[in-house]
Design a protein around this motif. Structure first.
Motif, mmCIF file in Angstrom:
data_model
loop_
_atom_site.group_PDB
_atom_site.id
_atom_site.type_symbol
_atom_site.label_atom_id
_atom_site.label_comp_id
_atom_site.label_asym_id
_atom_site.label_seq_id
_atom_site.Cartn_x
_atom_site.Cartn_y
_atom_site.Cartn_z
ATOM 1 N N HIS A 136 0.587 -1.252 -0.064
ATOM 2 C CA HIS A 136 0.169 0.120 -0.089
ATOM 3 C C HIS A 136 0.773 1.223 -0.124
ATOM 4 O O HIS A 136 0.335 2.473 0.221
ATOM 5 C CB HIS A 136 -0.890 -0.115 1.128
ATOM 6 C CG HIS A 136 -1.835 -1.155 1.156
ATOM 7 N ND1 HIS A 136 -3.077 -1.234 0.545
ATOM 8 C CD2 HIS A 136 -1.999 -2.174 2.020
ATOM 9 C CE1 HIS A 136 -3.428 -2.543 0.717
ATOM 10 N NE2 HIS A 136 -2.877 -3.298 1.852
ATOM 11 N N THR A 139 -16.804 -5.304 9.203
ATOM 12 C CA THR A 139 -17.839 -5.087 8.210
ATOM 13 C C THR A 139 -19.049 -5.065 9.125
ATOM 14 O O THR A 139 -19.921 -4.059 8.521
ATOM 15 C CB THR A 139 -18.019 -6.376 7.240
ATOM 16 O OG1 THR A 139 -16.891 -6.432 6.328
ATOM 17 C CG2 THR A 139 -19.268 -6.215 6.527
ATOM 18 N N TRP A 183 -17.748 1.892 0.369
ATOM 19 C CA TRP A 183 -16.641 1.647 -0.443
ATOM 20 C C TRP A 183 -15.626 1.001 0.696
ATOM 21 O O TRP A 183 -15.001 0.244 0.266
ATOM 22 C CB TRP A 183 -16.043 2.899 -0.550
ATOM 23 C CG TRP A 183 -14.740 2.946 -1.219
ATOM 24 C CD1 TRP A 183 -14.229 2.123 -2.237
ATOM 25 C CD2 TRP A 183 -13.749 3.797 -0.963
ATOM 26 N NE1 TRP A 183 -13.144 2.605 -2.516
ATOM 27 C CE2 TRP A 183 -12.587 3.528 -1.884
ATOM 28 C CE3 TRP A 183 -13.468 5.216 -0.354
ATOM 29 C CZ2 TRP A 183 -11.417 4.240 -1.963
ATOM 30 C CZ3 TRP A 183 -12.276 5.809 -0.256
ATOM 31 C CH2 TRP A 183 -11.168 5.398 -1.311
ATOM 32 N N ALA A 243 -16.237 -2.603 0.837
ATOM 33 C CA ALA A 243 -15.748 -3.303 -0.398
ATOM 34 C C ALA A 243 -14.148 -3.591 -0.274
ATOM 35 O O ALA A 243 -13.541 -4.476 -0.532
ATOM 36 C CB ALA A 243 -15.936 -2.652 -1.656
ATOM 37 N N LYS A 244 -13.405 -2.530 0.362
ATOM 38 C CA LYS A 244 -12.206 -2.611 0.709
ATOM 39 C C LYS A 244 -11.673 -3.611 1.672
ATOM 40 O O LYS A 244 -10.511 -4.396 1.672
ATOM 41 C CB LYS A 244 -11.484 -1.367 1.150
ATOM 42 C CG LYS A 244 -11.463 -0.230 -0.175
ATOM 43 C CD LYS A 244 -10.909 1.010 0.435
ATOM 44 C CE LYS A 244 -9.443 1.073 0.360
ATOM 45 N NZ LYS A 244 -8.644 0.900 -0.836
ATOM 46 N N ARG A 256 -13.517 -6.355 2.331
ATOM 47 C CA ARG A 256 -13.886 -7.858 1.717
ATOM 48 C C ARG A 256 -12.816 -8.132 0.724
ATOM 49 O O ARG A 256 -12.489 -9.184 0.460
ATOM 50 C CB ARG A 256 -15.253 -7.842 0.914
ATOM 51 C CG ARG A 256 -16.300 -7.800 1.914
ATOM 52 C CD ARG A 256 -17.748 -7.796 1.420
ATOM 53 N NE ARG A 256 -18.759 -7.922 2.277
ATOM 54 C CZ ARG A 256 -20.076 -7.918 1.632
ATOM 55 N NH1 ARG A 256 -20.126 -8.004 0.485
ATOM 56 N NH2 ARG A 256 -21.016 -8.172 2.919
ATOM 57 N N ARG A 257 -12.127 -7.225 0.100
ATOM 58 C CA ARG A 257 -10.933 -7.353 -0.585
ATOM 59 C C ARG A 257 -9.511 -7.469 0.108
ATOM 60 O O ARG A 257 -8.575 -7.921 -0.700
ATOM 61 C CB ARG A 257 -10.639 -6.152 -1.949
ATOM 62 C CG ARG A 257 -11.871 -6.117 -2.737
ATOM 63 C CD ARG A 257 -11.395 -5.350 -3.915
ATOM 64 N NE ARG A 257 -11.028 -4.023 -3.543
ATOM 65 C CZ ARG A 257 -12.042 -3.009 -3.527
ATOM 66 N NH1 ARG A 257 -13.123 -3.052 -3.792
ATOM 67 N NH2 ARG A 257 -11.393 -1.849 -3.292
ATOM 68 N N GLY A 258 -9.676 -7.521 1.388
ATOM 69 C CA GLY A 258 -8.473 -7.696 2.229
ATOM 70 C C GLY A 258 -7.544 -6.594 2.160
ATOM 71 O O GLY A 258 -6.298 -6.604 2.551
ATOM 72 N N GLU A 259 -8.074 -5.408 1.709
ATOM 73 C CA GLU A 259 -7.125 -4.060 1.676
ATOM 74 C C GLU A 259 -6.783 -3.416 2.919
ATOM 75 O O GLU A 259 -6.275 -2.460 2.964
ATOM 76 C CB GLU A 259 -7.566 -3.389 0.501
ATOM 77 C CG GLU A 259 -7.551 -3.903 -0.557
ATOM 78 C CD GLU A 259 -8.111 -3.032 -1.858
ATOM 79 O OE1 GLU A 259 -8.401 -1.911 -1.624
ATOM 80 O OE2 GLU A 259 -8.208 -3.565 -3.075
#
Length: 223
Positions: free
Chosen positions: A11, A102, A176, A179-180, A182-185
């Motif tokens: 990142h 989440t 948003w 979503a981040k 869930r993407r493991g970010e």
């Protein structure tokens, strides 16, 4: 390379010398944004203060047409949403897992949507009672002219409307963030996005803490 170092490198954008500098820059950027938002709402609060002191009878009478129950309810809702937002940030910092992060974000969104739903109820009530400034505006309070009453309700709709718009944007930001997550970010190694999003959410909540007494409470005892 350690796992945490690897996560930071994923990142770490090339224009920053280190992950720490990137974090500090992002935080500073959000605070700079909040400062200009303070200036924006400060202008509205300043104008409201001037006009209230000029037409105090109209503003006092107008406040009695606002539902203090719904205003109080929404205040509690936003305070609760600040708690869920803080818990979401804390869950990310402590690496509590995507499910817990989440869950708190969904709770924040639900409370934000509850707030917006209540504003819809209030706006609908004003529409039915012809208290929306415009050609259909009706006012029968003795001692207060129609024009002065329009000024109060113009401030009411502009100030609460701008606040509601910021709340809608905040809900979008939370979606948003989900979503981040869930993407493991987002996790203990990188939580900057959710932390600065939390700063925005808390600011919007604080604005309402000022709006509620100014619009709903001040002057009610003078009716």
């Amino acid at each position: 390379m350690k796992l945490s170092d690897h996560a930071h490198s994923l990142h770490h954008l090339h224009q920053f010398e280190s992950a720490e500098q990137q974090y500090a820059t992002a935080t500073l950027g959000m605070w700079a944004f909040i400062v200009q938002e303070i200036l924006f709402f400060g202008g509205l609060f300043g104008a409201y203060t001037v006009y209230r002191n000029t037409y105090i009878e109209a503003f006092t009478a107008g406040s009695h047409h606002l539902d203090i129950f719904w205003g109080s309810f929404n205040t509690v809702v936003l305070i609760a949403s600040s708690l869920t937002m803080a818990l979401a940030v804390r869950s990310a910092q402590t690496n509590s897992g995507p499910g817990q992060i989440t869950g708190w974000l969904i709770g924040t969104i639900a409370l934000g949507c509850t707030f917006l739903g209540v504003k819809y109820i209030e706006y609908t009530d004003k529409w039915h009672h012809h208290l929306v400034p415009g050609t259909m505006f009706q006012w029968n309070e003795p001692g207060v002219t129609l024009g002065n009453a329009k000024i109060f309700f113009s401030f009411y709709f502009v100030m609460t409307g701008m606040h509601a718009l910021h709340m809608v944007i905040g809900v979008g930001i939370m979606l948003w963030m989900i979503a981040k997550v869930r993407r493991g970010e987002i996790g203990a190694q990188y939580f900057t996005p959710i932390e600065i999003s939390g700063l925005y959410w808390h600011f919007v909540d604080i604005v309402w803490i000022f709006l509620f007494p100014l619009l709903y409470l001040i002057g009610r005892h003078q009716h």
